[in-house]
Design a protein around this motif. Structure first.
Motif, mmCIF file in Angstrom:
data_model
loop_
_atom_site.group_PDB
_atom_site.id
_atom_site.type_symbol
_atom_site.label_atom_id
_atom_site.label_comp_id
_atom_site.label_asym_id
_atom_site.label_seq_id
_atom_site.Cartn_x
_atom_site.Cartn_y
_atom_site.Cartn_z
ATOM 1 N N UNK A 25 -7.260 16.117 2.702
ATOM 2 C CA UNK A 25 -6.653 15.831 4.004
ATOM 3 C C UNK A 25 -5.145 16.024 3.929
ATOM 4 N N UNK A 26 -4.572 15.556 2.824
ATOM 5 C CA UNK A 26 -3.132 15.689 2.614
ATOM 6 C C UNK A 26 -2.921 16.441 1.304
ATOM 7 N N UNK A 72 2.599 8.800 5.314
ATOM 8 C CA UNK A 72 1.507 9.277 6.167
ATOM 9 C C UNK A 72 0.133 8.959 5.586
ATOM 10 N N UNK A 73 0.084 8.641 4.299
ATOM 11 C CA UNK A 73 -1.191 8.508 3.598
ATOM 12 C C UNK A 73 -1.964 7.263 4.045
ATOM 13 N N UNK A 74 -3.267 7.427 4.266
ATOM 14 C CA UNK A 74 -4.127 6.300 4.599
ATOM 15 C C UNK A 74 -5.175 6.095 3.528
ATOM 16 N N UNK A 75 -5.822 4.932 3.555
ATOM 17 C CA UNK A 75 -6.788 4.586 2.519
ATOM 18 C C UNK A 75 -7.968 5.557 2.491
ATOM 19 N N UNK A 96 8.627 2.912 5.696
ATOM 20 C CA UNK A 96 7.650 3.840 6.266
ATOM 21 C C UNK A 96 7.915 4.060 7.748
ATOM 22 N N UNK A 118 8.619 7.466 9.505
ATOM 23 C CA UNK A 118 7.693 7.916 10.555
ATOM 24 C C UNK A 118 8.438 8.295 11.828
ATOM 25 N N UNK A 131 -7.789 8.811 3.217
ATOM 26 C CA UNK A 131 -7.383 10.193 2.981
ATOM 27 C C UNK A 131 -7.757 10.656 1.579
ATOM 28 N N UNK A 153 -2.621 18.222 6.399
ATOM 29 C CA UNK A 153 -1.164 18.120 6.358
ATOM 30 C C UNK A 153 -0.688 18.589 4.987
ATOM 31 N N UNK A 177 0.844 -1.191 0.000
ATOM 32 C CA UNK A 177 0.000 0.000 0.000
ATOM 33 C C UNK A 177 0.883 1.247 0.000
#
Lengths: 237, 277
Positions: free
Chosen positions: B99-100, B56-59, B14, B18, B61, B117, B6
């Motif tokens: 969001x991003x 930082x990206x999520x599904x 990651x 992080x 976002x 962000x 992902x």
């Protein structure tokens, strides 16, 4: 050299279990039952990280991490779900973890090694992360503070505290805080020692300690950039 | 997309980024070294920003990517498509819906909100690099807070041109401590860095450095009492939306000297035109 040490440690975990293949699978299931890992590592760790990042970038804000709590293994049960989640999100075979005596247990060490591959160290000055409680916090423990040229090479403290609430006596200000934010982590002597130590961070900036507090599934952070004062400090002075 | 984790980067990478991001946020303006990876695009195309975004990206976002303020330029389009393919995230061009936001060299005109962000692509993270080529030396200068030389550089501008001639990548001081390169944004955008409710992350892929400005952080542009910091202004207004307070690009329209000024922020301009119409 370091890789070899990790392999050896993993070998120890497997030797203590059953050698047969079916046995290893069974051991994995037992471990998951006892110390929960992340069900969906890529997405769960991303979700938890964003909460941790939010907590660190807006010091004192409370976040509730959604993940299964670690089992009730005395004394490691004081750790709580939030700090266990931080470990699962940030630790891997490149990180060294120091564990205070009042949280340490073979079960915790084994679970941490099993889920993350992190190396456990006895030297706090060598630790990337330190697991402790407010009771075991000692201002004299020589955690890494980073250097003036590499301030990022410091230990991040993960501290289990009595409670977390946006209430006095501690007042936070600085980056990430629009005006001020109140934080209460408990009344115990260790809580006061800890917050006094964080108030001293400003004098040594950019060297300093960054702290993530955990209480059950709740989490808050106070990085070294934060100014910490007591709400009643003005009256005392 | 099969065969990739992902958001393209592996989990180990990651986690490394992080951990570095948390230290960057804890020490605002300090450049944290990180193990930059090869990305499937050349250096200079935003490999640093892409690595931060991937970490930082999520599904859930919603992602927006801009290049010099525009959503429809090559760099923005290709990075947006990259994350659509490797992360399957929803994308947008609306600043308010994102969001991003990954950006090359602009901060959106629409004010950002808490929780957003902003990820900057940075070519050269070290503000002192053109004055002092040695990394060891600049690191020591940051440690000792020895920034006088930066003021000398700005002073030389004044001595030569009568005003500070630096117009982009204008150096700032973060929370009264670290002098930081805000990436090559026009100095017009510098005031937006100060006290912004959004978290701002900076990634330099070739130089393998990342740094951050947490929300509500004091960010001052370096200046002198008798030569205070000033932003650009234009005699024109945007030819499309009529804005008199946004950053304008000059567009040459023919070979007879014809030209027009338009907003560099395409989403802002389109939104305004929608409102005007």
């Amino acid at each position: 050299m370091e890789n070899r040490a990790v392999t050896k440690e993993k070998g120890v975990v497997q030797e203590s279990g059953v050698v047969k293949e079916s046995g290893v699978v069974k051991e994995r299931e037992m471990m998951n039952e006892a110390w929960p890992g992340l069900a969906d590592p890529a997405h769960d760790s991303q979700r938890l990280f964003r909460q941790i990042l939010g907590a660190m970038s807006e010091p004192g804000t409370l976040a509730t991490l959604a993940l299964p709590a670690p089992p009730q293994v005395t004394p490691s049960d004081a750790l709580g779900a939030a700090l266990w989640g931080v470990m699962l999100t940030l630790c891997d075979l490149e990180t060294r973890v120091w564990i205070a005596a009042d949280l340490d247990s073979p079960a915790l060490r084994e679970a941490l090694t099993f889920h993350t591959g992190a190396r456990i160290t006895d030297d706090p000055a060598n630790a990337d992360f330190a697991l402790l409680t407010h009771a075991s916090f000692d201002p004299q423990t020589p955690f890494a503070l980073g250097s003036d040229t590499y301030p990022d090479r410091g230990t991040t403290l993960l501290v289990a505290v009595e409670r977390l609430a946006n209430a006095e006596p501690w007042i936070l200000s600085g980056p990430g805080i629009e005006t001020t934010r109140a934080l209460d982590i408990g009344d115990a002597a260790g809580c006061h020692l800890l917050m006094d130590r964080l108030a001293a961070n400003r004098a040594s900036f950019p060297q300093g300690l960054d702290v993530i507090f955990g209480c059950g599934a709740q989490l808050a952070a106070v990085p070294r950039s934060t100014r910490v004062t007591r709400a009643d400090a003005k009256e005392v002075n | 997309m099969d065969g990739y984790n992902f958001a393209y980067l592996d989990e180990q990478t990651k986690r490394m980024i992080r951990r570095a991001l948390l230290k960057a946020v804890a020490i605002p303006g300090y450049q944290v070294p990180f193990g930059g990876r090869e990305m499937p695009m050349p250096y200079g195309w935003g490999t640093g920003g892409v690595q931060l975004t991937a970490s930082i990206l999520g599904a859930d976002d919603i992602l927006k990517v801009i290049d010099q303020g525009a959503d429809d330029t090559t760099n923005a389009v290709s990075i947006r498509h990259f994350f659509q393919r490797v992360a399957g995230v929803e994308t947008t061009t609306a600043t308010t819906a994102a969001d991003v936001i990954q950006t090359r060299h602009r901060i959106p005109e629409t004010p950002l909100r808490s929780g957003q962000i902003l990820v900057f692509q940075v070519p050269i993270p070290e503000p002192l690099r053109f004055i002092e080529p040695s990394e060891q030396e600049t690191r020591l200068m940051h440690a000792l807070e020895e920034y006088g030389v930066m003021h000398v550089k700005l002073y030389e501008d004044i001595a030569r041109y009568g005003h500070i001639a630096t117009t982009y990548a204008y150096p700032v001081k973060v929370d009264g401590r670290y002098v930081m390169d805000p990436s090559p944004i026009p100095k017009f955008d510098n005031p937006k860095l100060d006290g912004n409710p959004a978290l701002m992350l900076f990634g330099a892929g070739r130089e393998k450095r990342l740094y951050a400005i947490p929300p509500y952080t004091r960010v001052e542009s370096l200046d002198f009492e008798d030569h205070p910091f000033e932003i650009q202004s234009w005699e024109h207004t945007c030819a499309l939306c009529g804005s008199d307070h946004s950053y304008l690009d000059e567009v040459i329209t023919d070979d007879k000297g014809g030209r027009m000024f338009v907003c560099s922020d395409t989403d802002y301009c389109q939104t305004r035109r929608g409102e005007v119409a």
